[in-house]
Design an enzyme around this catalytic site. Structure first.
Site, PDB file in Angstrom:
ATOM      1  N   TYR A 262      -0.426  -1.063  10.351  1.00 37.82           N
ATOM      2  CA  TYR A 262      -0.722  -1.381   8.939  1.00 37.82           C
ATOM      3  C   TYR A 262       0.459  -0.986   8.055  1.00 37.82           C
ATOM      4  O   TYR A 262       0.923  -1.773   7.221  1.00 37.82           O
ATOM      5  CB  TYR A 262      -1.994  -0.637   8.522  1.00 37.82           C
ATOM      6  CG  TYR A 262      -2.449  -0.899   7.108  1.00 37.82           C
ATOM      7  CD1 TYR A 262      -3.198  -2.028   6.788  1.00 37.82           C
ATOM      8  CD2 TYR A 262      -2.142  -0.008   6.077  1.00 37.82           C
ATOM      9  CE1 TYR A 262      -3.624  -2.265   5.483  1.00 37.82           C
ATOM     10  CE2 TYR A 262      -2.563  -0.239   4.773  1.00 37.82           C
ATOM     11  CZ  TYR A 262      -3.297  -1.363   4.478  1.00 37.82           C
ATOM     12  OH  TYR A 262      -3.720  -1.601   3.184  1.00 37.82           O
TER      13      TYR A 262
ATOM     14  N   SER B 244       0.856  -1.193   0.000  1.00 34.50           N
ATOM     15  CA  SER B 244       0.000   0.000   0.000  1.00 34.50           C
ATOM     16  C   SER B 244       0.885   1.235   0.000  1.00 34.50           C
ATOM     17  O   SER B 244       2.035   1.175   0.474  1.00 34.50           O
ATOM     18  CB  SER B 244      -0.835  -0.024   1.280  1.00 34.50           C
ATOM     19  OG  SER B 244      -1.369   1.250   1.554  1.00 34.50           O
TER      20      SER B 244
HETATM   21  N1  LIG Z   1      -8.833  -0.875  -0.854  1.00 36.31           N
HETATM   22  C1  LIG Z   1      -7.764  -0.100  -0.771  1.00 36.31           C
HETATM   23  O1  LIG Z   1      -7.837   1.141  -0.965  1.00 36.31           O
HETATM   24  C2  LIG Z   1      -6.417  -0.680  -0.480  1.00 36.31           C
HETATM   25  C3  LIG Z   1      -5.307   0.173  -0.484  1.00 36.31           C
HETATM   26  C4  LIG Z   1      -4.047  -0.348  -0.263  1.00 36.31           C
HETATM   27  C5  LIG Z   1      -3.882  -1.701  -0.030  1.00 36.31           C
HETATM   28  N2  LIG Z   1      -4.972  -2.514   0.007  1.00 36.31           N
HETATM   29  C6  LIG Z   1      -4.746  -3.938   0.279  1.00 36.31           C
HETATM   30  O2  LIG Z   1      -5.398  -4.703  -0.713  1.00 36.31           O
HETATM   31  C7  LIG Z   1      -5.725  -5.989  -0.153  1.00 36.31           C
HETATM   32  C8  LIG Z   1      -7.200  -6.288  -0.425  1.00 36.31           C
HETATM   33  O3  LIG Z   1      -7.988  -5.322   0.258  1.00 36.31           O
HETATM   34  P1  LIG Z   1      -9.489  -4.946  -0.169  1.00 36.31           P
HETATM   35  O4  LIG Z   1      -9.545  -3.488  -0.272  1.00 36.31           O
HETATM   36  O5  LIG Z   1      -9.937  -5.798  -1.293  1.00 36.31           O
HETATM   37  O6  LIG Z   1     -10.243  -5.338   1.195  1.00 36.31           O
HETATM   38  P2  LIG Z   1     -11.563  -6.204   1.457  1.00 36.31           P
HETATM   39  O7  LIG Z   1     -11.885  -6.007   2.880  1.00 36.31           O
HETATM   40  O8  LIG Z   1     -12.593  -5.873   0.436  1.00 36.31           O
HETATM   41  O9  LIG Z   1     -11.071  -7.708   1.188  1.00 36.31           O
HETATM   42  C9  LIG Z   1     -10.069  -8.298   1.960  1.00 36.31           C
HETATM   43  C10 LIG Z   1     -10.412  -9.759   2.170  1.00 36.31           C
HETATM   44  O10 LIG Z   1      -9.337 -10.357   2.949  1.00 36.31           O
HETATM   45  C11 LIG Z   1      -9.945 -11.299   3.834  1.00 36.31           C
HETATM   46  N3  LIG Z   1      -9.095 -11.571   4.986  1.00 36.31           N
HETATM   47  C12 LIG Z   1      -8.694 -10.688   5.928  1.00 36.31           C
HETATM   48  N4  LIG Z   1      -7.984 -11.332   6.868  1.00 36.31           N
HETATM   49  C13 LIG Z   1      -7.933 -12.646   6.509  1.00 36.31           C
HETATM   50  C14 LIG Z   1      -7.362 -13.803   7.089  1.00 36.31           C
HETATM   51  N5  LIG Z   1      -6.707 -13.754   8.260  1.00 36.31           N
HETATM   52  N6  LIG Z   1      -7.496 -14.988   6.446  1.00 36.31           N
HETATM   53  C15 LIG Z   1      -8.188 -15.065   5.279  1.00 36.31           C
HETATM   54  N7  LIG Z   1      -8.759 -13.988   4.690  1.00 36.31           N
HETATM   55  C16 LIG Z   1      -8.632 -12.801   5.301  1.00 36.31           C
HETATM   56  C17 LIG Z   1     -11.245 -10.626   4.242  1.00 36.31           C
HETATM   57  O11 LIG Z   1     -12.183 -11.561   4.775  1.00 36.31           O
HETATM   58  C18 LIG Z   1     -11.701  -9.965   2.954  1.00 36.31           C
HETATM   59  O12 LIG Z   1     -12.620 -10.763   2.222  1.00 36.31           O
HETATM   60  C19 LIG Z   1      -5.379  -5.915   1.334  1.00 36.31           C
HETATM   61  O13 LIG Z   1      -4.111  -6.482   1.550  1.00 36.31           O
HETATM   62  C20 LIG Z   1      -5.326  -4.419   1.598  1.00 36.31           C
HETATM   63  O14 LIG Z   1      -4.520  -4.092   2.699  1.00 36.31           O
HETATM   64  C21 LIG Z   1      -6.234  -2.049  -0.225  1.00 36.31           C
END
Ligand SMILES: NC(=O)c1ccc[n+]([C@@H]2O[C@H](COP(=O)([O-])OP(=O)(O)OC[C@H]3O[C@@H](n4cnc5c(N)ncnc54)[C@H](O)[C@@H]3O)[C@@H](O)[C@H]2O)c1
Length: 276
Positions: free
Chosen positions: A166, A153
């Protein structure tokens, strides 16, 4: 010019929703067999059933990746189902934010666990298969490229107030990525990271009076972003908007594809040009 991932097996964590589901979808549509994982069985079933209904080969293993024994089980499930692991996308994640004086040890450690320890354990779990298979391929004169994509991120590459845990986890996974690129280059594995800016998923939904929360290890954790922050991101972002999960998955697909066969140890920022 096009490519296919026919004959490849991918493993995508956190594929029940958001970016992970979009990644699993793109990989399946490109021809890969996909093992998807998530904590949330209902969401994960939707991902799998939707893709199965379109004729794609997708299997699922529900479970908590932070259980130390689970990454081994996930790799074994992919090998049992499809006989190979060629692409690993370490995507699962969540945020548990707070200013440092309000951040507990448990909270900080939880962020390191999901964003750094889990990718480490998953790669370690796949290492026997990857090394042994690559040695055999090379002995028979073949070079087969495999791919690891770790999700980071701009909070990890640049830091972000209120996200000590984070950001540390997401920064740590960059070090892990660069190290594994050096360690696994000899086995023809490209190890790269994609760092997102703000992508429209439940993680960055606007905080309202009825804030959303997720349950994690017995804690109700508030998720979402202040509307004012979202407005200022849109204003400061060169592309003037947040990204979609599909756009986020496209950046990941590049690192999963032969288009990136000579790129390793890199971090690609997919954030519309926005930086903290
Ligand atoms: N959305 C953003 O703006 C953003 C920005 C930077 C980084 N990210 C990263 O992108 C990735 C995906 O995020 P997203 O936005 O799709 O979030 P989201 O919440 O829509 O999806 C994340 C998924 O990960 C699963 N998860 C979390 N912990 C878990 C565990 N211990 N075991 C199994 N599954 C688990 C959750 O149940 C969820 O379905 C993450 O690593 C997040 O940190 C997202």
């Amino acid at each position: 010019m096009s490519f296919t991932l026919e004959g490849k097996t991918a493993l995508v964590s956190g594929a029940g929703r958001g970016i992970g589901r979009a990644i699993a979808t793109k990989l399946a549509k490109a021809g890969a067999a996909v093992m998807v994982n998530d904590l949330d069985d209902t969401a994960l079933c939707e991902t799998r059933c939707g893709l199965n209904a379109e004729g794609h080969r997708v299997e699922r293993l529900v479970g908590d990746l932070t259980d130390p024994t689970f990454p081994e089980k996930l790799v074994k499930a992919a090998l049992d189902a499809f006989g190979s692991v060629d692409i690993i996308v370490n995507n699962a994640g969540y945020s548990w934010d707070g200013v440092i004086q309000k951040t507990t040890d448990e909270q900080f450690q939880a962020m390191l666990d999901i964003h750094l320890v889990v990718p480490f354990r998953l790669m370690r779990a796949a290492s026997s298969f990857i090394r042994e298979t690559a040695k055999k391929e090379m002995a028979s004169g073949k070079r087969v490229m495999r791919k690891v994509v770790n999700i980071t991120s701009i909070a990890g590459t640049e830091g972000n107030a209120g996200q000590a845990g984070y950001s540390s986890g997401k920064a740590g996974v960059v070090g892990l990525t660069k190290t594994m690129a050096k360690e696994w280059g000899r086995y023809n594995v490209n190890v790269n990271a994609v760092g997102f800016g703000l992508i429209e998923t439940r993680m960055v939904q606007p905080l309202t009076g009825t804030d959303a929360s997720i349950e994690m290890h017995g804690h109700q954790i508030k998720i979402g972003v202040q509307q004012a922050m979202l407005d200022s991101v849109r204003q400061a972002c060169p592309l003037g908007r947040l990204g979609t999960p599909d756009e986020a998955a496209s950046a990941v697909l590049f690192f999963c594809s032969p288009l990136s066969d000579y790129v390793t140890g890199e971090v690609l920022i997919c954030g519309g040009g926005y930086h903290f």
